[in-house]
Design a protein around this motif. Structure first.
Motif, short mmCIF file in Angstrom:
data_model
loop_
_atom_site.label_atom_id
_atom_site.label_comp_id
_atom_site.label_asym_id
_atom_site.label_seq_id
_atom_site.Cartn_x
_atom_site.Cartn_y
_atom_site.Cartn_z
N THR A 257 2.58 4.30 -18.30
CA THR A 257 3.38 3.18 -17.02
C THR A 257 4.53 3.22 -17.51
O THR A 257 5.61 2.62 -16.26
CB THR A 257 2.84 1.50 -17.78
N PRO A 258 5.49 3.47 -19.00
CA PRO A 258 6.83 3.72 -18.53
C PRO A 258 7.62 4.56 -17.89
O PRO A 258 8.64 4.26 -17.47
CB PRO A 258 7.52 3.57 -20.10
N THR A 259 6.63 5.81 -17.93
CA THR A 259 7.08 6.94 -16.82
C THR A 259 7.33 6.66 -16.20
O THR A 259 7.57 7.13 -15.46
CB THR A 259 6.44 7.98 -17.37
N LEU A 260 5.93 6.26 -15.39
CA LEU A 260 5.81 5.46 -14.10
C LEU A 260 6.76 4.44 -13.26
O LEU A 260 7.01 4.68 -12.12
CB LEU A 260 4.63 4.63 -13.09
N ARG A 261 7.06 3.89 -14.17
CA ARG A 261 8.61 2.54 -14.31
C ARG A 261 9.58 3.08 -14.02
O ARG A 261 10.95 3.37 -13.19
CB ARG A 261 7.78 1.83 -15.18
N THR A 262 10.02 4.48 -14.52
CA THR A 262 10.88 4.82 -14.73
C THR A 262 10.95 6.03 -12.87
O THR A 262 12.24 6.02 -12.73
CB THR A 262 11.11 6.09 -15.50
N PRO B 187 0.60 -0.94 0.31
CA PRO B 187 0.22 0.09 -0.28
C PRO B 187 1.40 1.69 0.03
O PRO B 187 0.47 2.69 -0.47
CB PRO B 187 -1.14 -0.15 1.49
N ALA B 188 1.99 1.20 0.52
CA ALA B 188 2.86 2.17 0.94
C ALA B 188 3.53 2.74 -0.75
O ALA B 188 3.31 3.80 -0.68
CB ALA B 188 3.93 2.22 1.74
N LEU B 189 3.74 1.65 -1.43
CA LEU B 189 3.87 2.20 -2.42
C LEU B 189 2.94 2.48 -4.05
O LEU B 189 3.08 3.74 -4.96
CB LEU B 189 4.68 0.30 -3.70
N VAL B 190 1.63 2.20 -3.46
CA VAL B 190 0.93 2.28 -4.27
C VAL B 190 0.39 4.01 -4.01
O VAL B 190 0.16 4.78 -5.13
CB VAL B 190 -1.26 1.92 -3.88
N ALA B 191 0.45 4.43 -2.79
CA ALA B 191 0.25 5.51 -2.15
C ALA B 191 0.72 6.30 -3.08
O ALA B 191 0.79 7.53 -3.02
CB ALA B 191 0.59 5.86 -0.82
N LEU B 192 2.92 6.40 -2.78
CA LEU B 192 3.95 6.78 -3.72
C LEU B 192 3.49 7.17 -5.22
O LEU B 192 3.59 8.51 -5.69
CB LEU B 192 5.21 6.21 -3.21
N ALA B 193 2.47 5.85 -5.37
CA ALA B 193 2.70 5.94 -7.07
C ALA B 193 1.73 6.92 -7.22
O ALA B 193 1.34 8.18 -8.50
CB ALA B 193 2.22 5.01 -8.02
N ARG B 194 0.61 6.80 -6.49
CA ARG B 194 -0.68 7.82 -6.84
C ARG B 194 -0.02 8.79 -6.82
O ARG B 194 -0.45 10.47 -7.59
CB ARG B 194 -1.44 7.95 -5.90
N VAL C 214 11.37 1.09 -10.31
CA VAL C 214 10.66 -0.80 -10.05
C VAL C 214 10.38 -1.11 -11.20
O VAL C 214 10.82 -0.59 -12.47
CB VAL C 214 9.47 -0.79 -9.13
N PRO C 215 10.23 -2.17 -11.71
CA PRO C 215 10.46 -3.58 -12.36
C PRO C 215 8.64 -3.62 -12.72
O PRO C 215 8.77 -2.77 -12.68
CB PRO C 215 10.10 -4.83 -12.03
N LEU C 216 9.20 -3.81 -14.76
CA LEU C 216 7.96 -3.36 -15.50
C LEU C 216 6.75 -4.21 -15.01
O LEU C 216 5.28 -3.71 -15.18
CB LEU C 216 8.13 -4.38 -17.01
N PRO C 217 6.71 -4.80 -14.45
CA PRO C 217 5.86 -6.02 -14.25
C PRO C 217 4.80 -5.01 -13.13
O PRO C 217 3.75 -5.14 -12.54
CB PRO C 217 5.98 -7.21 -14.03
N LEU C 218 5.35 -4.84 -11.99
CA LEU C 218 5.18 -4.08 -10.85
C LEU C 218 4.59 -3.35 -11.26
O LEU C 218 4.19 -2.15 -10.46
CB LEU C 218 5.82 -4.10 -9.61
N ALA C 219 5.50 -2.34 -11.79
CA ALA C 219 4.60 -0.86 -12.51
C ALA C 219 3.92 -1.14 -13.47
O ALA C 219 2.78 -0.23 -12.74
CB ALA C 219 5.84 -0.24 -13.49
N GLU C 220 3.35 -2.18 -13.84
CA GLU C 220 1.86 -2.66 -14.60
C GLU C 220 0.52 -2.37 -13.53
O GLU C 220 -0.64 -1.97 -13.44
CB GLU C 220 2.13 -3.44 -15.40
N ALA C 221 1.47 -3.66 -12.17
CA ALA C 221 0.42 -3.35 -11.56
C ALA C 221 0.46 -3.13 -11.02
O ALA C 221 -0.75 -1.98 -10.51
CB ALA C 221 1.12 -4.86 -10.81
N ILE C 222 0.86 -1.55 -11.05
CA ILE C 222 0.51 -0.53 -9.61
C ILE C 222 -0.33 0.32 -10.82
O ILE C 222 -1.71 0.80 -9.94
CB ILE C 222 1.84 0.73 -9.49
N ALA C 223 0.19 0.21 -11.77
CA ALA C 223 -1.14 1.47 -13.08
C ALA C 223 -2.49 0.70 -13.03
O ALA C 223 -3.07 1.43 -13.66
CB ALA C 223 -0.17 1.27 -14.37
N ALA C 224 -2.19 -0.39 -12.67
CA ALA C 224 -3.96 -1.28 -12.90
C ALA C 224 -4.59 -0.39 -11.85
O ALA C 224 -6.17 -0.32 -11.88
CB ALA C 224 -3.59 -2.14 -13.12
#
Length: 209
Positions: free
Chosen positions: A187-192, A164-171, A196-206
């Motif tokens: 998603t690529p910009t969020l990952r940068t 949850p803390a990573l989701v809050a930071l991404a938001r 974080v790795p791309l699969p994790l960035a995709e999960a956060i973006a979802a």
């Protein structure tokens, strides 16, 4: 036209002489044991035929035990007559046991000839395959076909759990990006930005969608 004379084989001559002598001894013994007339002549024929039949059975390779048994019986009868007529036995006074043996010989010879003619092969001898069977190609057993099974759908891999803390930071990063650019963060910009790795960035973006 030139003709060639018949060549005499010493082995055949020796065999003929031996057969004639054995024949005469068997005839004399049978006649002395009370078998007169044609019966005395039949005894040597019976012994020699049984001897030949047993030898042919041995040469054929079938029922060797029976062949050896009757070959020995006929050989003993022939040798016994040769020895008995060599002067060791008084042919004018033949003992009773010898008369019994001579009188019982027809039954023995009949039994031996019947068993040799209608005997069964030895158990340990394998039957010889027929020529057509031996030349035929080996038959390969058919393998039953298994019914085709329906392919099972492969479930997509489960998304990695996002703290949850990573989701809050991404938001927070996404809101800041929207404020500055007026568009949603990709998603690529969020990952940068998060590193974080791309699969994790995709999960956060979802979860941000």
């Amino acid at each position: 036209m030139r003709t060639h004379g018949m060549r005499l084989d010493p082995v055949l001559i020796q065999a003929a002489i031996a057969a004639a002598l054995s024949f005469a001894h068997l005839h004399d013994l049978a006649a002395a044991a009370g078998q007169d007339g044609w019966k005395a002549w039949a005894y040597p024929i019976s012994v020699d035929l049984l001897l030949v039949a047993a030898w042919r059975q041995l040469r054929s390779g079938t029922a060797k035990a029976a062949g050896w048994c009757w070959f020995v019986v006929a050989l003993v009868a022939s040798l016994g007559a040769n020895v008995a007529t060599a002067g060791l036995l008084d042919l004018g006074d033949v003992p009773a046991w010898l008369r019994i043996l001579v009188a019982g010989w027809p039954a023995v010879a009949f039994l031996g000839g019947t068993l040799l003619a209608h005997g069964t092969p030895d158990v340990d001898e394998a039957p010889v395959p027929d020529q057509d069977e031996a030349s035929a190609p080996p038959v390969t057993p058919a393998v039953p076909e298994l019914p085709a099974s329906d392919p099972q759908p492969v479930a997509p891999p489960a998304a990695a759990p996002v703290p949850p803390a990573l989701v809050a930071l991404a938001r927070k990063v996404a809101d800041d990006y929207r404020t500055r650019t007026g568009t949603d963060i990709d998603t690529p910009t969020l990952r940068t930005r998060l590193g974080v790795p791309l699969p994790l960035a995709e999960a956060i973006a979802a979860q941000l969608a």
